[in-house]
Design an enzyme around this catalytic site. Structure first.
Site, PDB file in Angstrom:
ATOM      1  N   CYS B  93      -1.197  -8.865 -10.283  1.00  0.00           N
ATOM      2  CA  CYS B  93      -0.569  -9.968 -11.014  1.00  0.00           C
ATOM      3  C   CYS B  93      -0.042  -9.487 -12.378  1.00  0.00           C
ATOM      4  CB  CYS B  93      -1.550 -11.125 -11.130  1.00  0.00           C
ATOM      5  SG  CYS B  93      -0.754 -12.676 -11.580  1.00  0.00           S
ATOM      6  N   HIS B 210      -3.730 -12.130  -5.559  1.00  0.00           N
ATOM      7  CA  HIS B 210      -5.009 -11.681  -6.122  1.00  0.00           C
ATOM      8  C   HIS B 210      -5.999 -11.263  -5.028  1.00  0.00           C
ATOM      9  CE1 HIS B 210      -4.557 -12.743 -10.399  1.00  0.00           C
ATOM     10  NE2 HIS B 210      -3.680 -13.616  -9.949  1.00  0.00           N
ATOM     11  N   GLU B 212      -8.753  -9.756  -5.421  1.00  0.00           N
ATOM     12  CA  GLU B 212     -10.140  -9.935  -5.890  1.00  0.00           C
ATOM     13  C   GLU B 212     -10.612 -11.375  -5.721  1.00  0.00           C
ATOM     14  OE1 GLU B 212      -7.572 -10.007  -7.739  1.00  0.00           O
ATOM     15  OE2 GLU B 212      -7.868 -11.179  -9.578  1.00  0.00           O
TER      16      GLU B 212
END
Lengths: 82, 238
Positions: B93, B210, B212
């Site tokens: 990002c 994302h 994660e």
């Protein structure tokens, strides 16, 4: 001698400017029909510590405009020294 | 999973806000040794890190352009050297925006075509499985990960896009759940639905979604974990 520099940054013609397009559509819907296009840019003022030679100031501000203030992939800039 | 011999670094800028999310995934899910790297610091010993993650967030408040100011901070000089030595860098990002602004990846992330902050799950199709970031991803699997950004609209001049495609540097594209790529599955106006790219050497990758936030089923998807698994596999096998 120069005290200040002004940098105008605009997106290049070939890069779509969604912000400009949004402003254009609001202007049109507000009744301003005779407007073909709107593009939105940035205006940066730089104040020097002490007065500088105009030519040197232009060189330095052009360098920082190219390296930091604008992204040459998508933007063009104009420098004005005063 | 035993990965305690692997060392990862996470850069931290003023305004980084996914640093602890990445830390949690690497440390608690993948059992990797993780440390933070402050933006004012230099990396003294490049061997201290098997890979480095530039996390998401709003470094320097997105002032000037997203990632522009972070790209010129001291730690990025270190990361530039690290990448030249072949070090693995993943930018997520805002991390992708920083890598693009730093010139470590081609192109730039413009304001979303919707002019809105786009937030929600997207589907991704993988276009190159032979990179440190994708080598453990199941072939042809459509990946579900969330996005959360205002400036994710990938753009590069035509000449650069052509060489990016030729060099197999397009890694992920936005698709629908079946893997079909169309304007409808493009959340931000990105050129050719591009969601993630790498450099020519494939040791630096940036992506807007994302991973994660999609590394454990508790959060609805493990698909993002495939990227971290790939990095671990690559490091173990090299």
């Amino acid at each position: 001698m120069a005290k200040k520099a002004f940098v105008k940054v605009m997106l290049k013609e070939e890069v779509l400017d969604p912000q400009g397009r949004a402003v254009l559509s609001v202007l049109k819907s507000s009744g301003y029909k005779n407007i073909k296009d709107v593009r939105v840019g940035k205006y940066v003022e730089i104040l020097f510590n002490s007065e500088k030679d105009k030519k040197k100031a232009l060189e330095e501000v052009s360098e920082i405009s190219e390296k930091i203030i604008s992204n040459p992939l998508i933007e063009k800039f104009d420098v004005e020294i005063k | 999973m035993k990965n305690s011999g692997i060392n990862a670094g996470i850069t931290v800028f003023p305004g980084s806000n996914c640093d602890f999310d990445v830390f949690n995934v690497l440390k608690d899910i993948f059992n990797i040794n993780v440390s933070f790297i402050w933006h004012k610091d230099k990396i003294r010993n490049y061997d201290d890190f098997d890979f480095i993650v530039i996390p998401g967030g709003f470094s320097y408040g997105d002032y000037l352009r997203s990632g522009a100011l972070a790209a010129r901070s001291r730690v990025m000089d270190s990361l530039r050297n690290y990448s030249e030595k072949g070090g693995i860098i993943l930018g997520i990002c805002n991390g992708f925006q920083i890598l693009a602004e730093a010139g470590l990846l081609e192109g730039v992330l413009l304001t979303n075509s919707s002019l809105k902050f786009e937030c929600g799950d997207v589907y991704l199709k993988t276009f190159n499985y032979e990179t440190p970031f994708t080598c453990a991803i199941e072939k042809d699997r459509v990946l579900k990960m969330p996005i959360a950004h205002h400036d994710g609209n990938y753009f590069a001049p035509e000449r650069k896009i052509r060489s990016l495609i030729k060099d197999k540097g397009v890694i992920f594209k936005y698709s629908d759940i079946e893997g079909k790529i169309s304007a409808d599955s493009n959340p931000n106006g990105s050129l050719l639905n591009i969601a993630g790219i790498s450099n020519k050497r494939f040791n630096v990758m940036g992506l807007m979604p994302h991973p994660e936030r999609a590394s454990e089923m508790l959060l609805g998807s493990e698909d993002g974990g495939g990227i971290f698994k790939s990095i671990i596999k690559y490091i173990k096998e090299r």
